[in-house]
Design a protein around this motif. Structure first.
Motif, short mmCIF file in Angstrom:
data_model
loop_
_atom_site.label_atom_id
_atom_site.label_comp_id
_atom_site.label_asym_id
_atom_site.label_seq_id
_atom_site.Cartn_x
_atom_site.Cartn_y
_atom_site.Cartn_z
N UNK A 260 0.92 -1.12 -0.03
CA UNK A 260 -0.15 0.05 -0.13
C UNK A 260 0.77 1.21 -0.04
N UNK A 261 0.59 2.24 -0.80
CA UNK A 261 1.24 3.56 -0.61
C UNK A 261 1.00 4.25 0.77
N UNK A 262 2.09 4.71 1.04
CA UNK A 262 1.76 5.50 2.47
C UNK A 262 1.30 6.69 2.20
N UNK A 263 0.29 7.29 3.01
CA UNK A 263 -0.32 8.38 2.90
C UNK A 263 0.31 9.43 2.66
N UNK A 264 0.18 10.49 1.66
CA UNK A 264 0.89 11.45 1.25
C UNK A 264 1.06 12.64 2.32
#
Length: 276
Positions: free
Chosen positions: A119-123
């Motif tokens: 999962x992409x880390x929250x910006x």
């Protein structure tokens, strides 16, 4: 015609992969309306949604990763079935690799293809930590460091064959953004194919398990820009790493070593020359 370059073939095929898992199918519900009729996928989804037949996919990372990995392996198996001279074998859920590919189409060597999801880390969190680059929420695990990777000539439980019998090892990485408010959960899916050593870090991916971790920046994953300049440097560093060895792993090692010794003895006996 020459052998197909597997890494390029995988990149080409995965470029055509489309995530189309809309939810978990439910056979019946209080709002079901029979019969269900549809003339295209959009109508089918609308009818199933209206009838309460679609439940959301899991949000939990490990559970969602299993769904994603099954989907992309199914896709690749279907594509491989159309390649003359391709041979393939699906791995077990907790084994290595997720997919074994070989046959004359790929030069007769066997290749281990492992599928990873991240999962992409929250910006916002990324910026709060002082970074501008996109990162994965946690480090991707490349290998279990204290079993088949540490002892590459032994046949470990959960593997098809010893690590060193493969002509190559490849990672297929699924990077996504989690949308917790949608049924399908996954948005902006990106598929990256790399050799593991090219994206390896010098860090474990877990503080409690004996896992080799990848680099965290997504741009580095895309470009194969890890911590090591050569595969030799990667193997030297991680095979010398002081991983813990549990009693269970030690027993597995002893059994695998004993089996290897039996195979050697059988080989010697079969090839021993006649004194005459």
């Amino acid at each position: 015609m020459g052998a197909i370059n597997l890494i390029e073939w995988l990149r080409d095929q995965c470029g055509e992969y489309r995530y189309d898992l809309e939810g978990v199918f439910r056979r019946d519900s209080a709002s079901a309306n029979w019969p269900v009729t549809a003339s295209n996928p959009t109508e089918l989804e609308a009818a199933l949604t209206a009838g309460g037949h679609l439940l959301p996919l899991p949000k939990e990372s490990a559970a969602l990763a299993n769904v994603l990995e099954v989907s992309v392996v199914d896709f690749l198996l279907a594509r491989l079935a159309d390649v003359d001279g391709a041979e393939m074998q699906r791995g077990s859920e907790r084994g290595y690799p997720d997919l074994e590919i070989g046959g004359p189409a790929f030069g007769d060597g066997l290749f281990a293809v492992d599928v990873k999801s991240a999962r992409r880390e929250d910006a916002k969190k990324t910026r709060e930590r002082g970074h501008e680059d996109e990162k994965t929420q946690s480090r991707i695990t490349l290998y279990t460091g204290n079993t088949y990777f540490r002892h590459p000539d032994l046949h470990w439980p959960g593997t098809f064959r010893p690590f060193n019998e493969y002509a190559g090892h490849l990672d297929l990485i699924l990077i996504y953004t989690l949308n917790p408010d949608s049924r399908h959960r996954v948005e902006d899916l990106e598929v990256i194919v790399q050799e593991p050593w090219r994206i390896a870090s010098r860090e474990r991916s877990s503080t409690t398990r004996e896992y080799i971790g990848a680099v965290e920046k997504i741009e580095d994953l895309r470009n194969g820009r890890g911590a090591f300049a050569t595969p030799e440097a990667f193997y030297k560093y991680w095979r010398a790493y002081h991983f813990k060895v549990s009693a269970q792993v030690q027993k597995q090692y002893e059994r695998a070593l004993a089996e290897k010794m039996r195979e050697l003895e059988q080989y010697k006996a079969a090839h021993q020359q006649d004194p005459a």
